[in-house]
Design a protein around this motif. Sequence first.
Motif, mmCIF file in Angstrom:
data_model
loop_
_atom_site.group_PDB
_atom_site.id
_atom_site.type_symbol
_atom_site.label_atom_id
_atom_site.label_comp_id
_atom_site.label_asym_id
_atom_site.label_seq_id
_atom_site.Cartn_x
_atom_site.Cartn_y
_atom_site.Cartn_z
ATOM 1 N N LYS A 1 16.982 8.979 73.068
ATOM 2 C CA LYS A 1 16.490 9.881 73.882
ATOM 3 C C LYS A 1 16.286 9.077 75.284
ATOM 4 O O LYS A 1 15.807 9.432 76.288
ATOM 5 C CB LYS A 1 15.193 10.549 73.653
ATOM 6 C CG LYS A 1 15.406 11.246 72.386
ATOM 7 C CD LYS A 1 16.176 12.262 72.610
ATOM 8 C CE LYS A 1 16.603 13.164 71.195
ATOM 9 N NZ LYS A 1 15.664 13.556 70.424
ATOM 10 N N ARG B 1 20.253 17.022 68.455
ATOM 11 C CA ARG B 1 21.711 16.963 68.534
ATOM 12 C C ARG B 1 22.048 15.496 67.870
ATOM 13 O O ARG B 1 23.142 15.437 67.180
ATOM 14 C CB ARG B 1 22.292 16.997 69.866
ATOM 15 C CG ARG B 1 21.994 18.262 70.366
ATOM 16 C CD ARG B 1 22.415 18.422 71.809
ATOM 17 N NE ARG B 1 21.565 17.580 72.711
ATOM 18 C CZ ARG B 1 21.859 17.403 74.115
ATOM 19 N NH1 ARG B 1 22.883 17.909 74.614
ATOM 20 N NH2 ARG B 1 21.092 16.993 74.790
ATOM 21 N N THR B 2 21.095 14.736 68.010
ATOM 22 C CA THR B 2 21.365 13.345 67.559
ATOM 23 C C THR B 2 21.261 13.252 65.938
ATOM 24 O O THR B 2 21.425 12.145 65.344
ATOM 25 C CB THR B 2 21.066 12.173 68.214
ATOM 26 O OG1 THR B 2 19.390 12.249 68.168
ATOM 27 C CG2 THR B 2 21.016 12.157 69.700
ATOM 28 N N LYS C 1 14.647 13.460 65.738
ATOM 29 C CA LYS C 1 13.759 13.673 66.964
ATOM 30 C C LYS C 1 12.303 12.977 66.587
ATOM 31 O O LYS C 1 11.954 12.807 65.623
ATOM 32 C CB LYS C 1 13.644 15.256 67.337
ATOM 33 C CG LYS C 1 12.838 15.913 66.399
ATOM 34 C CD LYS C 1 12.776 17.380 66.736
ATOM 35 C CE LYS C 1 12.161 18.343 65.614
ATOM 36 N NZ LYS C 1 10.519 17.774 65.548
ATOM 37 N N ASP D 1 15.179 18.492 70.697
ATOM 38 C CA ASP D 1 16.361 18.052 70.689
ATOM 39 C C ASP D 1 16.874 17.408 69.523
ATOM 40 O O ASP D 1 16.634 16.040 69.266
ATOM 41 C CB ASP D 1 16.923 17.120 72.013
ATOM 42 C CG ASP D 1 18.393 16.957 72.142
ATOM 43 O OD1 ASP D 1 19.080 17.533 71.208
ATOM 44 O OD2 ASP D 1 18.669 16.242 73.151
#
Length: 406
Positions: free
Chosen positions: A249, A196-197, A200, A194
Amino acid sequence: MNEITCPACGKKFKIDESSYLAIVEQVKSAEFEKELAERVKAMEAEKASAVKLAEANTKNALQSDLADKDKEIAALKAAKEKELSALKAQIKSAETEKELAVVKAVRDIEKERDTLAGDLKAKDIEKQQLEASLKDKYEIQIKDRDDTIERLKDLKAKLSTKMVGETLEQHCEIEFNKLRATAFRNAYFEKDTDIRTGSKGDYIYRESDENGTEITSIMFEMKNESDETASKHKNEDFLKELDKDRNEKKCEFAILVSLLEADSELYNTGIVDMSHKYPKTYVIRPQFFIPMITLLRNAALNSMEYKTELAIARSQNVDITHFEENIESFKQGFAKNYDLASRKFKTAIDEIDKTIDHLEKTKEALLSSENNLRLANNKAEDLTIKKLTRGNPTMTEKFAELKEEG
């Protein structure tokens, strides 16, 4: 002329009118004095008899009344003493019940305390056994540490920088998958894909219990470099980004599995806690990968168990608090009933005292009646002919004539 007969000789003779009247007057005077004397004597006897009868009747009535009052006073005193004894017995019984209740409550609390102490002792023994077991396990794993380090160093020397990093990730994944079916059946361990931020980590570990409640979660980062790499990195260079990934996360812990700074005595001694810089962050060598997961997971399980035990203990404390509240309620109720009993007891005593005071006044009234009778008797004894004839002209005249003739 009047003719009269001598009662002694029977001889008749005549006298004139004046002599006849003189004789008749003389006879009447003698009869009156005799009759008067007899009446006075009869009145004196009747007066004395009446006075004695009145004295006897009054004395008998007074003695009877006094005897009845004495009996009544004695009965009241006996009833008062009986009531006092009953109240004392009731108070003593209540005090005994109170003492027994307190003794029972203390005994129950001490029993529960001993039970809790036994449970805590058993938990302590279990903890010591677990610590000994973990110590033995870690000692066995530590014996393999040097071999693993040498193997990894040899592997690192043979690979490029990229291959070294990828091989470290593969090593950790393979080690985890060996135990997944037996030790980590409810665990998730996969690569973090992931982005998206904007960043990772390498792997995310999550584990939940049978009810779906999360036990613990870990964000992993694997770092290595070959000896030929121009730029040498330090472990702390990656901790800030790792902490950011952990927060984004929503993982509880962050672990850097690193072969960097191979010659550092700090990192080669074992697990290094970096929480003083980044919360819940650790740096480990690859040989501590599985033990670190096990440590954090067992600590979380124990934490959940302690939370459950704490809830039970709090519940027990609440029960004890309710028991103490019941005891306090009993003490307050007892004190209230004791106060009411004391007030009623005082009221009863006041009423008895009032009755005794009333009887004393009755007794004083009877004694006053006796005094009045004594005064009446004195007045009867003081009765004289002069007082009897006062206001009676005829009797006054007769007594005056008798006095003159005498």
